[in-house]
Design a protein around this motif. Sequence first.
Motif, PDB file in Angstrom:
ATOM      1  N   SER A  48      48.027  -3.206   1.520  1.00  0.00           N
ATOM      2  CA  SER A  48      48.241  -4.651   1.665  1.00  0.00           C
ATOM      3  C   SER A  48      47.246  -5.322   2.600  1.00  0.00           C
ATOM      4  N   PHE A  49      46.719  -4.594   3.581  1.00  0.00           N
ATOM      5  CA  PHE A  49      45.923  -5.217   4.639  1.00  0.00           C
ATOM      6  C   PHE A  49      44.467  -4.755   4.667  1.00  0.00           C
ATOM      7  N   LYS A  50      43.955  -4.303   3.515  1.00  0.00           N
ATOM      8  CA  LYS A  50      42.571  -3.824   3.469  1.00  0.00           C
ATOM      9  C   LYS A  50      41.586  -4.846   4.010  1.00  0.00           C
ATOM     10  N   GLU A  75      38.007  -5.141  25.462  1.00  0.00           N
ATOM     11  CA  GLU A  75      37.002  -6.149  25.776  1.00  0.00           C
ATOM     12  C   GLU A  75      37.361  -7.490  25.142  1.00  0.00           C
ATOM     13  N   ASP A  76      37.173  -8.581  25.867  1.00  0.00           N
ATOM     14  CA  ASP A  76      37.470  -9.917  25.347  1.00  0.00           C
ATOM     15  C   ASP A  76      36.562 -10.263  24.172  1.00  0.00           C
ATOM     16  N   ASP A  77      37.105 -11.046  23.232  1.00  0.00           N
ATOM     17  CA  ASP A  77      36.345 -11.573  22.095  1.00  0.00           C
ATOM     18  C   ASP A  77      35.674 -10.481  21.268  1.00  0.00           C
ATOM     19  N   SER A  78      36.275  -9.284  21.247  1.00  0.00           N
ATOM     20  CA  SER A  78      35.596  -8.153  20.604  1.00  0.00           C
ATOM     21  C   SER A  78      36.304  -7.625  19.368  1.00  0.00           C
ATOM     22  N   ILE A  79      37.478  -8.163  19.057  1.00  0.00           N
ATOM     23  CA  ILE A  79      38.341  -7.558  18.035  1.00  0.00           C
ATOM     24  C   ILE A  79      38.475  -8.497  16.839  1.00  0.00           C
ATOM     25  N   THR A 108      36.976   1.501   9.170  1.00  0.00           N
ATOM     26  CA  THR A 108      36.747   0.451  10.158  1.00  0.00           C
ATOM     27  C   THR A 108      35.373   0.576  10.797  1.00  0.00           C
ATOM     28  N   LYS A 109      34.925  -0.510  11.397  1.00  0.00           N
ATOM     29  CA  LYS A 109      33.732  -0.466  12.229  1.00  0.00           C
ATOM     30  C   LYS A 109      34.056   0.185  13.566  1.00  0.00           C
ATOM     31  N   GLY A 111      35.664  -2.395   7.453  1.00  0.00           N
ATOM     32  CA  GLY A 111      34.463  -2.931   8.084  1.00  0.00           C
ATOM     33  C   GLY A 111      34.727  -3.768   9.319  1.00  0.00           C
ATOM     34  N   LYS A 112      35.945  -3.698   9.859  1.00  0.00           N
ATOM     35  CA  LYS A 112      36.342  -4.535  10.991  1.00  0.00           C
ATOM     36  C   LYS A 112      36.521  -3.699  12.267  1.00  0.00           C
ATOM     37  N   SER A 113      36.529  -4.393  13.382  1.00  0.00           N
ATOM     38  CA  SER A 113      36.922  -3.818  14.660  1.00  0.00           C
ATOM     39  C   SER A 113      38.392  -4.151  14.875  1.00  0.00           C
TER      40      SER A 113
END
Length: 291
Positions: A87-89, A146-150, A115-116, A94-96
């Motif tokens: 459901s959540f591919k 880490e902030d702004d990293s996900i 995932t990345k 390719g994501k963090s």
Amino acid sequence: MHFNDLCVLGLTSKETAQLFRNKTRDNSNLEVYRDNVSGVIFIKDFQVESSVYSSGDYFNEPFEKMLATQKLEDLGHINDRDRRLQSFKQFYVGKSIVDFGCGAGDFLIQASKYTKKCLGVELQESHIKNLGEAGIHTINNLSDAEDDSIDSIFFFHSFEHLNSPIDVLNQAYQKLSPGGKIIIEVPNAKDFLITYNVDEFIDFTLWSQHLILHTHRSIQTFLENSNFKDVITTGVQRFPLSNHMTWLFKRKPGGHFSTLSAIDTPTLNEAYADALGKLGANDTIVCIGEK
């Protein structure tokens, strides 16, 4: 405190909160309330200590022992894992990603292949150790990311356990990259078996660690309060018709592992989930928002 958070968001008040049950399955002296306007079900003036999760002591409860003995827990985890992976591919390939309250890592270990970068957030020490040996980096506090990293943060049946859900959502918002997504699964306070007052199921479901059982409105309100946009909710049915029939006629769990489970074809499961969805009575709510 989660009760204060509900009050701040207008989801309950001293005037609208009504006593729902005077105990949970693991605590005979713990009162559970239901708000007669919003429909949320919650435990008031109670917090779960982090040591309960870090030690894994909750597995000493009779219900958890039953699951381990009958191997029901393993099959349930496999079913949930496979559904989530399908459901959540779009939110992990390719994501963090971060899986908050990742447990033994059923979803994270499989998703990590695509995932990345992946990270688990978990308190139970044995899970952290085992995931490390499996090559999955796991921390015990989201603040260490880490902030702004996900790109995506997943909360699979962990959000209802939080003592301070607003604080955690605000922190998740900070950790997400611009356009990042939050994906939350929570039990539905308007589950069919709760709405139609199946007492044995209600007694079985209420647990001291389930601090809030949400409605579609309440979980959406939480996310929007933390500045998430384009928030949507949908219903998911984790348990099939055979499970509900066994609750209704035998007043006990496990129908989906009995011979009756032979009726649970993919076509029937989909039709039953859709029918419950029309009533807003699926057992699980999925909520997705964007930073």
